[in-house]
Scaffold this motif. Structure first.
Motif, PDB file in Angstrom:
ATOM      1  N   PHE A 160      -1.030  10.551  23.554  1.00  0.00           N
ATOM      2  CA  PHE A 160       0.140   9.830  23.059  1.00  0.00           C
ATOM      3  C   PHE A 160       1.430  10.585  23.393  1.00  0.00           C
ATOM      4  N   THR A 161       1.395  11.903  23.196  1.00  0.00           N
ATOM      5  CA  THR A 161       2.594  12.703  23.467  1.00  0.00           C
ATOM      6  C   THR A 161       2.920  12.719  24.958  1.00  0.00           C
ATOM      7  N   THR A 162       1.893  12.736  25.797  1.00  0.00           N
ATOM      8  CA  THR A 162       2.132  12.713  27.243  1.00  0.00           C
ATOM      9  C   THR A 162       2.821  11.419  27.655  1.00  0.00           C
ATOM     10  N   ARG A 163       2.412  10.314  27.054  1.00  0.00           N
ATOM     11  CA  ARG A 163       3.075   9.042  27.365  1.00  0.00           C
ATOM     12  C   ARG A 163       4.531   9.058  26.929  1.00  0.00           C
ATOM     13  N   ILE A 164       4.788   9.638  25.740  1.00  0.00           N
ATOM     14  CA  ILE A 164       6.176   9.722  25.268  1.00  0.00           C
ATOM     15  C   ILE A 164       7.003  10.602  26.211  1.00  0.00           C
ATOM     16  N   ALA A 165       6.417  11.744  26.621  1.00  0.00           N
ATOM     17  CA  ALA A 165       7.134  12.622  27.557  1.00  0.00           C
ATOM     18  C   ALA A 165       7.374  11.929  28.884  1.00  0.00           C
ATOM     19  N   ASP A 166       6.389  11.118  29.325  1.00  0.00           N
ATOM     20  CA  ASP A 166       6.554  10.372  30.573  1.00  0.00           C
ATOM     21  C   ASP A 166       7.683   9.364  30.450  1.00  0.00           C
ATOM     22  N   MET A 167       7.769   8.684  29.316  1.00  0.00           N
ATOM     23  CA  MET A 167       8.844   7.711  29.115  1.00  0.00           C
ATOM     24  C   MET A 167      10.210   8.401  29.069  1.00  0.00           C
ATOM     25  N   ILE A 168      10.269   9.562  28.400  1.00  0.00           N
ATOM     26  CA  ILE A 168      11.554  10.259  28.282  1.00  0.00           C
ATOM     27  C   ILE A 168      11.998  10.799  29.638  1.00  0.00           C
ATOM     28  N   THR A 169      11.089  11.466  30.352  1.00  0.00           N
ATOM     29  CA  THR A 169      11.456  12.012  31.659  1.00  0.00           C
ATOM     30  C   THR A 169      11.704  10.921  32.694  1.00  0.00           C
ATOM     31  N   GLY A 170      11.060   9.745  32.497  1.00  0.00           N
ATOM     32  CA  GLY A 170      11.282   8.654  33.441  1.00  0.00           C
ATOM     33  C   GLY A 170      12.689   8.088  33.368  1.00  0.00           C
ATOM     34  N   ARG A 171      13.354   8.261  32.239  1.00  0.00           N
ATOM     35  CA  ARG A 171      14.720   7.781  32.086  1.00  0.00           C
ATOM     36  C   ARG A 171      15.750   8.784  32.594  1.00  0.00           C
ATOM     37  N   THR A 172      15.307   9.968  32.914  1.00  0.00           N
ATOM     38  CA  THR A 172      16.209  11.002  33.422  1.00  0.00           C
ATOM     39  C   THR A 172      16.173  11.024  34.947  1.00  0.00           C
ATOM     40  N   ARG A 173      16.945  11.927  35.514  1.00  0.00           N
ATOM     41  CA  ARG A 173      17.000  12.072  36.972  1.00  0.00           C
ATOM     42  C   ARG A 173      16.147  13.237  37.469  1.00  0.00           C
ATOM     43  N   LEU A 174      15.186  13.632  36.644  1.00  0.00           N
ATOM     44  CA  LEU A 174      14.306  14.724  37.053  1.00  0.00           C
ATOM     45  C   LEU A 174      13.450  14.303  38.238  1.00  0.00           C
ATOM     46  N   ARG A 175      13.176  15.254  39.112  1.00  0.00           N
ATOM     47  CA  ARG A 175      12.300  14.988  40.242  1.00  0.00           C
ATOM     48  C   ARG A 175      10.879  14.717  39.769  1.00  0.00           C
ATOM     49  N   VAL A 176      10.095  14.092  40.618  1.00  0.00           N
ATOM     50  CA  VAL A 176       8.725  13.731  40.248  1.00  0.00           C
ATOM     51  C   VAL A 176       7.908  14.966  39.924  1.00  0.00           C
ATOM     52  N   SER A 177       8.109  16.039  40.688  1.00  0.00           N
ATOM     53  CA  SER A 177       7.352  17.262  40.432  1.00  0.00           C
ATOM     54  C   SER A 177       7.703  17.866  39.083  1.00  0.00           C
ATOM     55  N   LEU A 178       8.990  17.819  38.697  1.00  0.00           N
ATOM     56  CA  LEU A 178       9.386  18.349  37.393  1.00  0.00           C
ATOM     57  C   LEU A 178       8.851  17.481  36.255  1.00  0.00           C
ATOM     58  N   GLN A 179       8.810  16.173  36.457  1.00  0.00           N
ATOM     59  CA  GLN A 179       8.221  15.301  35.450  1.00  0.00           C
ATOM     60  C   GLN A 179       6.747  15.635  35.230  1.00  0.00           C
ATOM     61  N   ALA A 180       6.019  15.859  36.334  1.00  0.00           N
ATOM     62  CA  ALA A 180       4.609  16.232  36.212  1.00  0.00           C
ATOM     63  C   ALA A 180       4.455  17.581  35.511  1.00  0.00           C
ATOM     64  N   LEU A 181       5.376  18.525  35.783  1.00  0.00           N
ATOM     65  CA  LEU A 181       5.315  19.835  35.138  1.00  0.00           C
ATOM     66  C   LEU A 181       5.533  19.708  33.634  1.00  0.00           C
ATOM     67  N   VAL A 182       6.519  18.894  33.203  1.00  0.00           N
ATOM     68  CA  VAL A 182       6.777  18.713  31.773  1.00  0.00           C
ATOM     69  C   VAL A 182       5.564  18.097  31.086  1.00  0.00           C
ATOM     70  N   GLU A 183       4.966  17.088  31.692  1.00  0.00           N
ATOM     71  CA  GLU A 183       3.790  16.446  31.095  1.00  0.00           C
ATOM     72  C   GLU A 183       2.635  17.432  30.975  1.00  0.00           C
ATOM     73  N   THR A 184       2.426  18.248  32.016  1.00  0.00           N
ATOM     74  CA  THR A 184       1.317  19.212  31.986  1.00  0.00           C
ATOM     75  C   THR A 184       1.536  20.266  30.906  1.00  0.00           C
TER      76      THR A 184
END
Length: 278
Positions: free
Chosen positions: A28-52
């Motif tokens: 559940f938290t990973t999905r929330i982090a994915d939604m939050i990072t998806g609204r930002t301008r973070l690169r795809v690799s950084l989004q994957a790092l935050v989720e991990t």
């Protein structure tokens, strides 16, 4: 032992429930982090790092709680101290794995080399398809997939070919020595006028490069798309235009001058008996 195991069964059940809750919370938290990072301008690799990192943190907390439930005498402080000692031993045993892990984190934190870039590292040229905490997937120009450890990309120079939308390319064109060089320059420049793939703010450069063995060599430089496909397509068009224009102007493109070295013949009498019969 059997009696102790039966008495510990409730603790095992509770620990299992804690692990299931941890799995649900991590998901559940990973999905929330994915939604939050998806609204930002973070690169795809950084989004994957935050989720991990979020998932890893939740699982570590859940496992520590489950261990303290299964082993009631185990305190969180001693568990953390034990993890510190164990981490040193595990670090020596799995040095390469942790090296690739840390290299993956640092690669994801870089501003350069995103997924989709064409790179060259250690003779491998291809497009970056996936970056994980342990390895990077590179799809070569010939279609093969190369899985590279992150430590290789972190320790060695990486040439990012598509970091800019355009880049400079060049070819060498040779003309005969009796050619008027100014006239040859004008012929090649007129041949490249109107090329649609060349930007207007980056003109084509034509310079006399050197005196070759059988020709005077020109260096033709231009700016175009940075992908390998752009390079092949634009270079093909430029070479065809230059060849056609030089032929129409009756300017010769000489063949390369090749020298042959002949060895002095050895008399048959000086050879062995078997060589003489041959």
């Amino acid at each position: 032992m059997g009696t102790g195991f039966i008495k510990a069964l409730p603790n095992f059940v509770i620990a299992l429930v804690v692990l299931i809750i941890t799995w649900l919370v991590a998901k559940f938290t990973t999905r929330i982090a994915d939604m939050i990072t998806g609204r930002t301008r973070l690169r795809v690799s950084l989004q994957a790092l935050v989720e991990t990192l979020v998932k890893l943190t939740i699982w570590l907390i859940g496992i520590m709680i489950a261990l303290t439930i299964v082993l009631p005498g185990l305190e969180p402080g001693s568990l953390i101290a034990g993890l510190g000692v164990g981490t040193v031993a595990i670090g020596f045993a799995f040095q390469d794995i942790f090296e690739n892990f840390l290299a993956g984190v640092l690669i994801m934190l870089r501003d350069k080399m995103e997924i989709g870039d064409t790179i060259e590292v250690e003779g491998i040229i291809g497009k970056v398809e996936h970056i994980s905490l342990r390895e990077t997937h590179i799809r070569q120009l010939t279609g093969e997939l190369t899985v590279c450890p992150n430590s290789m990309l972190f320790k060695n120079p990486v040439r990012i070919m598509t970091e800019q939308p355009i880049r400079r390319w060049e070819v060498t064109v040779g003309v005969a020595y009796d050619t008027d060089l100014d006239h040859a320059t004008d012929v090649m420049r007129r041949a490249l006028e109107g090329q649609e793939d060349l930007p207007d703010d980056h003109p084509v450069d034509i310079y006399v490069k050197e005196f070759g063995a059988s020709s005077v060599d020109f260096m033709v430089r231009w700016w175009s798309g940075s992908t390998p496909r752009d390079m092949f397509a634009v270079r093909d068009d430029i070479l065809r235009r230059i060849k056609r224009a030089l032929d129409e102007a009756e300017i010769e493109i000489p063949f390369p001058y090749v020298t042959h070295t002949f060895k002095e013949p050895v008399p048959i009498a000086a050879r062995g008996e078997a060589d003489a019969r041959t």
